[in-house]
Write a protein that holds these residues in place. Structure first.
Motif, PDB file in Angstrom:
ATOM      1  N   ALA A 267      40.092   8.215  16.437  1.00 35.02           N
ATOM      2  CA  ALA A 267      40.118   9.627  16.019  1.00 35.02           C
ATOM      3  C   ALA A 267      39.728   9.762  14.548  1.00 35.02           C
ATOM      4  O   ALA A 267      39.886   8.838  13.753  1.00 35.02           O
ATOM      5  N   LYS A 268      39.239  10.967  14.191  1.00 37.77           N
ATOM      6  CA  LYS A 268      38.642  11.140  12.859  1.00 37.77           C
ATOM      7  C   LYS A 268      39.668  11.269  11.736  1.00 37.77           C
ATOM      8  O   LYS A 268      39.345  11.032  10.571  1.00 37.77           O
ATOM      9  N   ASP A 269      40.899  11.706  12.051  1.00 38.41           N
ATOM     10  CA  ASP A 269      41.926  11.796  11.015  1.00 38.41           C
ATOM     11  C   ASP A 269      43.300  11.648  11.676  1.00 38.41           C
ATOM     12  O   ASP A 269      43.406  11.538  12.903  1.00 38.41           O
ATOM     13  N   LEU A 270      44.342  11.643  10.825  1.00 31.23           N
ATOM     14  CA  LEU A 270      45.685  11.394  11.359  1.00 31.23           C
ATOM     15  C   LEU A 270      46.120  12.466  12.346  1.00 31.23           C
ATOM     16  O   LEU A 270      46.696  12.162  13.392  1.00 31.23           O
ATOM     17  N   ARG A 271      45.821  13.736  12.047  1.00 30.80           N
ATOM     18  CA  ARG A 271      46.243  14.790  12.970  1.00 30.80           C
ATOM     19  C   ARG A 271      45.575  14.595  14.332  1.00 30.80           C
ATOM     20  O   ARG A 271      46.224  14.723  15.373  1.00 30.80           O
ATOM     21  N   SER A 272      44.289  14.285  14.336  1.00 29.19           N
ATOM     22  CA  SER A 272      43.581  14.059  15.609  1.00 29.19           C
ATOM     23  C   SER A 272      44.161  12.854  16.336  1.00 29.19           C
ATOM     24  O   SER A 272      44.276  12.862  17.572  1.00 29.19           O
ATOM     25  N   THR A 528      51.929  21.895   4.814  1.00 30.44           N
ATOM     26  CA  THR A 528      51.052  23.002   4.465  1.00 30.44           C
ATOM     27  C   THR A 528      50.412  23.635   5.701  1.00 30.44           C
ATOM     28  O   THR A 528      49.678  24.602   5.585  1.00 30.44           O
ATOM     29  N   VAL A 529      50.681  23.097   6.876  1.00 32.38           N
ATOM     30  CA  VAL A 529      50.049  23.595   8.097  1.00 32.38           C
ATOM     31  C   VAL A 529      51.057  24.412   8.887  1.00 32.38           C
ATOM     32  O   VAL A 529      52.233  24.044   8.960  1.00 32.38           O
ATOM     33  N   GLN A 533      50.062  24.842  14.492  1.00 35.77           N
ATOM     34  CA  GLN A 533      48.918  23.931  14.377  1.00 35.77           C
ATOM     35  C   GLN A 533      49.354  22.470  14.373  1.00 35.77           C
ATOM     36  O   GLN A 533      48.510  21.573  14.373  1.00 35.77           O
ATOM     37  N   ARG A 534      50.646  22.255  14.364  1.00 36.68           N
ATOM     38  CA  ARG A 534      51.130  20.875  14.227  1.00 36.68           C
ATOM     39  C   ARG A 534      51.259  20.195  15.590  1.00 36.68           C
ATOM     40  O   ARG A 534      51.545  20.836  16.602  1.00 36.68           O
ATOM     41  N   TYR A 538      52.656  21.298  20.044  1.00 33.27           N
ATOM     42  CA  TYR A 538      52.041  21.022  21.349  1.00 33.27           C
ATOM     43  C   TYR A 538      52.873  20.019  22.153  1.00 33.27           C
ATOM     44  O   TYR A 538      52.928  20.083  23.383  1.00 33.27           O
ATOM     45  N   ALA A 539      53.549  19.125  21.437  1.00 32.67           N
ATOM     46  CA  ALA A 539      54.418  18.166  22.131  1.00 32.67           C
ATOM     47  C   ALA A 539      55.592  18.884  22.784  1.00 32.67           C
ATOM     48  O   ALA A 539      55.997  18.557  23.903  1.00 32.67           O
TER      49      ALA A 539
END
Lengths: 554, 67
Positions: A267-272, A528-529, A533-534, A538-539
């Motif tokens: 994945a491209k970043d930690l959130r992804s 900051t999100v 969006q976190r 979704y979990a």
């Protein structure tokens, strides 16, 4: 006479699929320039791409056929593999474990063991994983040839060599990138190729209510018959499901098996990366609408003599894996048959590509660079990765022929996971959440866990002990024994790791920053999100759906 | 590099088109051995579903690239 007859248009669809994935391999080769491109797909995937690949790496055709057949054999309890046996572990990986994995910029799971513990723990796990992956890959190849031979009438050797050569070609060209691309394509082929079986089956039977009305009660519930193993088709108690499958086997597989976790590393970043297993959890929860519904449809039809539907029997033994191919043959017209067979082929080949790409990464990073050539350049590692891919495929073929001469090694598939993954989960859990766990504690805990799991398997297999000693129940299926063996292996590893850690030298805390909870700052910018969006948001939604499904089908 | 969704679109469009055309052909020229529920002409409508899905993937991703 085979179950499925292929016509010209079916062959056209199968041919298009083969040409397409080989062409894709050539196309992607242009973008595979560095070892990171080859092994970690350049770390540029979105959570959707990584999430579907995460799920699809586990979604082989063997699983589709096996789980449909198991539903015929055990009933709705098989849905536990998709719900309690997957979803909590996936969410735990995304919420709690992924920050440690991703932030430490490791390339493999054994790579984390090296940072958190030491080199010997990494090499031990690297070797165990490499051997497990090759065995599973070879057994998958054997199973594919067996299925194609039994149901489509294809030549055994031709099936093995053509599919293995195709996988070797596109994985050698572009590594994990092509494996992920084909896994996503496989995901859509499986849904479009096999979901229609459930739709047409429900139309013939008269709807979902009729389906459950025609299913025996012990086969139609998830939990209400789990207090007494004699009341449910799987002959297992709720404790075996929760501790063995829901906790140890599930968490051991979904949070530590590099085959699946490697997709999140891309994945491209930690959130992804954190969203990867959470996205996969949503899709995992709907898979029973293919496999469980199809299995119940087969059961319902087989119990009605007027339907003319019966599973294949060989030498007096029912071939449960024949349920799905027979339903395809029953409902699908020409053309759709080709799509159904292509979906199965894609599942087999993507599964093998997943195993091979995980094997080449662990071998190159955790065995070759760690033990054989510590100063290898990036270009040299890329070359080693490509050579290892070909060697891995050839070893898979050898394993497939070995499996052909000893069909009982098919039975070892579940056992293999409990030898390697169940103890590793104890090591990972303690390593990530307890600061004072030591390198020697982790190493000897893993040795004790893997060794004891293997010994328990042999002891039951050769009747040195009764399986009831492990399952704590007079009556239990082989599946129940697998659950309980995994639990005991996990517990032994857990206890041994703690006891040895109490008396051996600890690593300095400054070396554990970023690797252990309590010594790691939150670095995903989460504060900051917005909450919606976190990944946690979704979990929570996924977990609520998981609870609703379990209560509805209680 | 083209997005993976673009390639999903290509494959689904091709397969969907073949299935739909083949389904229409079979509706007018039925095979000798018919599967159960053949009167539903699953090849036509399921092929059309795949075709539409493929076209949607193609159209929405035709200009997207991944660095």
């Amino acid at each position: 006479m085979t179950a499925i007859q292929l016509e010209f248009v079916d062959w056209i669809i199968i041919g298009i699929y083969f040409a397409f994935i080989i062409g894709l391999g050539f196309y992607l080769q242009r973008f595979t320039k560095t070892e990171e491109d080859f092994f970690i797909a350049g770390r540029k995937n979105s959570s959707w791409v990584a999430g579907i690949a995460f799920l699809s790496a586990n979604l082989g055709a063997l699983e589709l056929l096996g789980m449909t057949g198991n539903t015929f054999k055990y009933g709705m309890y098989v849905a536990h593999f998709y719900w309690i046996g997957a979803v909590p572990a996936m969410l735990f990986l995304g919420i709690y474990m992924m920050p440690f994995y991703y932030s430490s910029r490791i390339d493999t799971i054994p790579g984390y063991l090296k940072l958190r513990f030491d080199e010997k723990t990494r090499v031990l796990n690297g070797f165990a994983f490499a051997i497990m992956t090759l065995l599973v890959s070879g057994i998958n190849l054997y199973a594919m040839a067996l299925v194609l031979h039994t149901f489509v009438g294809w030549n055994w050797d031709v099936s093995i060599w053509i599919s293995a050569a195709t996988v070797a070609l596109y994985v050698t060209m572009s590594g994990l990138l092509s494996a992920i691309f084909t896994e996503i394509i496989q995901f859509f082929l499986i849904w479009f190729g096999l979901f229609l079986v459930s739709i047409l089956g429900l139309i013939e039977i008269g709807g979902i209510d009729q389906l459950f009305a025609r299913t025996p009660e012990s086969f139609a519930t998830l939990w209400s018959t789990s207090a007494d193993p004699s009341l449910n088709g799987m002959e297992v108690t709720w404790a075996g499901i929760v501790l063995g499958l829901g906790f140890v086997l599930s968490f051991g597989y979904w949070t530590t098996d590099f085959l699946v976790v490697q997709r999140a590393f891309s994945a491209k970043d930690l959130r992804s990366a954190r969203m990867t297993p959470i996205v996969a959890a949503f899709f995992k929860m709907v898979l029973p609408f293919i496999v469980i519904v199809a299995g119940l449809i087969a059961l319902s039809l087989a119990s009605d003599p007027a339907s003319g539907f019966q599973l294949i029997t060989e030498n007096g033994q029912t071939n449960y894996d024949s349920a799905l191919p027979l339903l395809i043959a029953r409902y699908y017209p020409t053309g759709l048959v080709g799509l159904g067979v292509t979906a199965l082929l894609a599942g087999f080949m993507a599964g093998q590509a997943g195993n091979v790409s995980a094997f080449n990464t662990v071998f190159t990073y955790d065995i070759y660079r760690s033990v054989i050539n510590r100063n290898a350049s990036d270009a040299h590692l890329l070359w080693v990765g490509r050579v290892t891919t070909i060697v891995g495929v050839l070893l898979s073929i050898v394993t497939a022929y070995w499996a052909k001469s000893f069909p009982s090694i098919m039975d070892y598939m579940q056992a293999i996971f409990s030898w390697v993954n169940a103890p590793l989960f104890a090591t990972m859990l303690l390593g990530m959440f307890v600061v004072w766990i030591t390198p020697n504690g982790a190493f000897w805990g893993l040795v004790a866990g893997m060794g004891s799991s293997f010994l328990m398997f042999l002891a039951v297999k050769f009747h040195w002990i009764e399986s009831s000693i492990l399952t704590m129940s007079e009556r239990s299926s082989e599946m129940a024994a697998n659950f309980w063996r995994a639990w005991w292996a996990w517990l032994i590893c857990f206890v041994v790791t703690i006891v040895i850690s109490l008396v051996t030298k600890k690593k300095p805390k400054e070396e554990l920053v970023g690797l252990v909870k309590g010594l790691t700052a939150s670095d995903d910018g989460g504060e900051t999100v917005a909450f919606t969006q976190r990944p946690e948001f979704y979990a929570i939604i996924a977990f609520i759906i998981f609870l609703v499904l379990n209560i509805y089908f209680w | 590099m083209k997005s993976v969704w673009y390639f999903v679109g290509i494959l689904l469009t091709v397969i969907g088109a073949i299935l739909t055309v083949n389904g229409v052909y079979q509706a007018f020229s039925p095979p000798v051995h018919k599967p159960r529920l053949s009167e539903l002409h699953a090849g036509i409508w399921w092929g059309a579903v795949i075709l539409v899905a493929g076209i949607l993937f193609l159209v929405t991703n035709r200009n997207k690239t991944v660095d």
